[in-house]
Design a protein around this motif. Structure first.
Motif, PDB file in Angstrom:
ATOM      1  N   GLU A  11       8.893  -1.929 -47.403  1.00  0.00           N
ATOM      2  CA  GLU A  11       9.858  -1.239 -46.544  1.00  0.00           C
ATOM      3  C   GLU A  11       9.261   0.038 -45.949  1.00  0.00           C
ATOM      4  OE1 GLU A  11      14.216  -2.644 -48.079  1.00  0.00           O
ATOM      5  OE2 GLU A  11      13.370  -0.867 -49.046  1.00  0.00           O
TER       6      GLU A  11
ATOM      7  N   LEU B 240       7.270  -0.931 -43.021  1.00  0.00           N
ATOM      8  CA  LEU B 240       8.152  -1.250 -41.902  1.00  0.00           C
ATOM      9  C   LEU B 240       8.635   0.024 -41.224  1.00  0.00           C
ATOM     10  CD1 LEU B 240       9.745  -3.477 -40.355  1.00  0.00           C
ATOM     11  CD2 LEU B 240      11.577  -3.158 -42.035  1.00  0.00           C
TER      12      LEU B 240
ATOM     13  N   THR C  98      17.274  -0.187 -40.624  1.00  0.00           N
ATOM     14  CA  THR C  98      16.746  -1.531 -40.842  1.00  0.00           C
ATOM     15  C   THR C  98      17.893  -2.488 -41.155  1.00  0.00           C
ATOM     16  OG1 THR C  98      16.416  -1.432 -43.263  1.00  0.00           O
ATOM     17  CG2 THR C  98      14.680  -0.498 -41.856  1.00  0.00           C
TER      18      THR C  98
ATOM     19  N   GLN D 251      13.552  -8.844 -42.643  1.00  0.00           N
ATOM     20  CA  GLN D 251      14.023  -7.494 -42.336  1.00  0.00           C
ATOM     21  C   GLN D 251      13.236  -6.900 -41.176  1.00  0.00           C
ATOM     22  OE1 GLN D 251      13.148  -4.780 -45.510  1.00  0.00           O
ATOM     23  NE2 GLN D 251      14.755  -3.326 -44.990  1.00  0.00           N
ATOM     24  N   CYS D 252      13.925  -6.167 -40.303  1.00  0.00           N
ATOM     25  CA  CYS D 252      13.245  -5.500 -39.192  1.00  0.00           C
ATOM     26  C   CYS D 252      13.947  -4.177 -38.896  1.00  0.00           C
ATOM     27  CB  CYS D 252      13.208  -6.387 -37.949  1.00  0.00           C
ATOM     28  SG  CYS D 252      14.827  -6.693 -37.205  1.00  0.00           S
ATOM     29  N   ARG D 253      13.337  -3.406 -38.007  1.00  0.00           N
ATOM     30  CA  ARG D 253      13.957  -2.157 -37.551  1.00  0.00           C
ATOM     31  C   ARG D 253      15.013  -2.498 -36.496  1.00  0.00           C
ATOM     32  NH1 ARG D 253       8.409  -1.154 -37.949  1.00  0.00           N
ATOM     33  NH2 ARG D 253       8.163  -1.827 -35.782  1.00  0.00           N
TER      34      ARG D 253
END
Length: 315
Positions: free
Chosen positions: A67, A70, A95, A210-212
């Motif tokens: 994380e 990311l 996120t 998971q992404c921004r």
């Protein structure tokens, strides 16, 4: 949509299982966009530590570095096994899980030592040593067979099986069936344990992507690979987990599925570490109400003593 990007950087743990999950996501993305994909392996604190995970803050030790990468822009997408995502730790601001892959087999299996005369749990004589990395599995094994001797064993699935065969410390291990599929070891399963004996962990068999949230183009791309049925099931399970506020040593199991008549079913269980006490709840609701069902099952478990069980287990 993403043609200006030289590559979509997908970050995951470096274990064979995590890398297989990352390849699965990359293959699914390739169906919807002509974009290059780069895999970024990240060796987490949890992977490097072979002791008790509770001393590192629990399963969150598998997530923190990924994380952080990311958030720092070192990767564009983070891959997590949803069973390892804690329910009592909020996601980093900015996120989101833009996709959940279709759920694979949630069941656990018995893997007998090579040459073992026993192929099933019921065949194991009293005092047999069984290895597992999970407090949830230990609690349920001892609930079903209190005469067994269950000890912790950590490491990647392939390394654990090699240790099982070479050192003879254990007669068998309990592992996840779909995880063995990921590393090409499904043939080692000697018995598939029914969910009535071994209820799976929340998020079992699901990869979270998971992404921004600020990366709107990536979010939109990932939504194309999202499985809506899995999202419904995970939402119910994780709502229950969040409301129970269990810590890393809490043996909590939960499994949602859609019944043949279209209802959403959620089973939740909370155990003491030795399986001597437990709280159990199963309820049904509409598939449009996963959050409400998760909250109801959590409340029912708390009414049946789950809070006392969880608070009585040392962190």
């Amino acid at each position: 949509m993403l043609s200006d990007r030289p590559a979509l950087r997908i970050g995951s743990r470096t274990s064979p299982m995590a890398m297989s999950m990352a390849r699965t996501v990359a293959d699914q993305v390739a169906k919807f966009a002509d974009v290059a994909v780069e895999h970024v392996g990240i060796r987490t604190t949890g992977d490097q530590w072979m002791g008790d995970l509770s001393k590192l803050g629990g399963k969150g030790a598998f997530l923190k570095q990924i994380e952080r990468a990311l958030l720092m822009g070192e990767i564009d997408v983070a891959i997590h096994a949803m069973k390892d995502v804690p329910g009592d730790v909020p996601m980093p601001e900015g996120t989101a899980f833009a996709a959940y892959t279709a759920r694979t087999d949630v069941r656990d299996v018995l893997v007998a030592r090579k040459g073992s005369p026993y192929a099933s749990l019921d065949e194991m004589p009293p005092g047999t040593r069984i290895g597992t990395s999970s407090v949830r599995r230990k609690a349920q094994l001892l609930k079903h067979r209190p005469d067994l001797h269950v000890d912790r064993i950590r490491g990647n699935a392939d390394a654990r099986i090699a240790r099982l065969d070479e050192k003879g410390e254990f007669e068998a291990l309990v592992l996840n069936r779909s995880g063995l599929d990921h590393v090409g070891l499904a043939h080692r399963a000697s018995e598939v344990l029914p969910t009535e004996v071994m209820c799976p962990p929340v998020g079992a068999g699901v990869v979270g992507v998971q992404c921004r949230t600020a990366d709107t183009a990536i979010c939109e791309l990932l939504r194309m690979v999202d499985d809506p049925v899995t999202r419904t099931h995970v939402s119910a399970e994780r709502t229950m987990l969040h409301m129970l506020q269990g810590h890393c040593n809490s043996p909590i199991a939960g499994h949602a599925h859609t019944t043949p008549d279209g209802q959403l079913s959620l089973l939740g269980m909370v155990f003491t570490r030795e399986g001597g006490r437990f709280a159990y709840s199963q309820e049904w609701d509409s598939c449009e109400r996963p959050g409400e069902l998760g909250a109801y099952v959590a409340a029912d478990l708390l009414r049946k003593g789950a809070r006392g069980i969880i608070d009585g287990i040392p962190h």
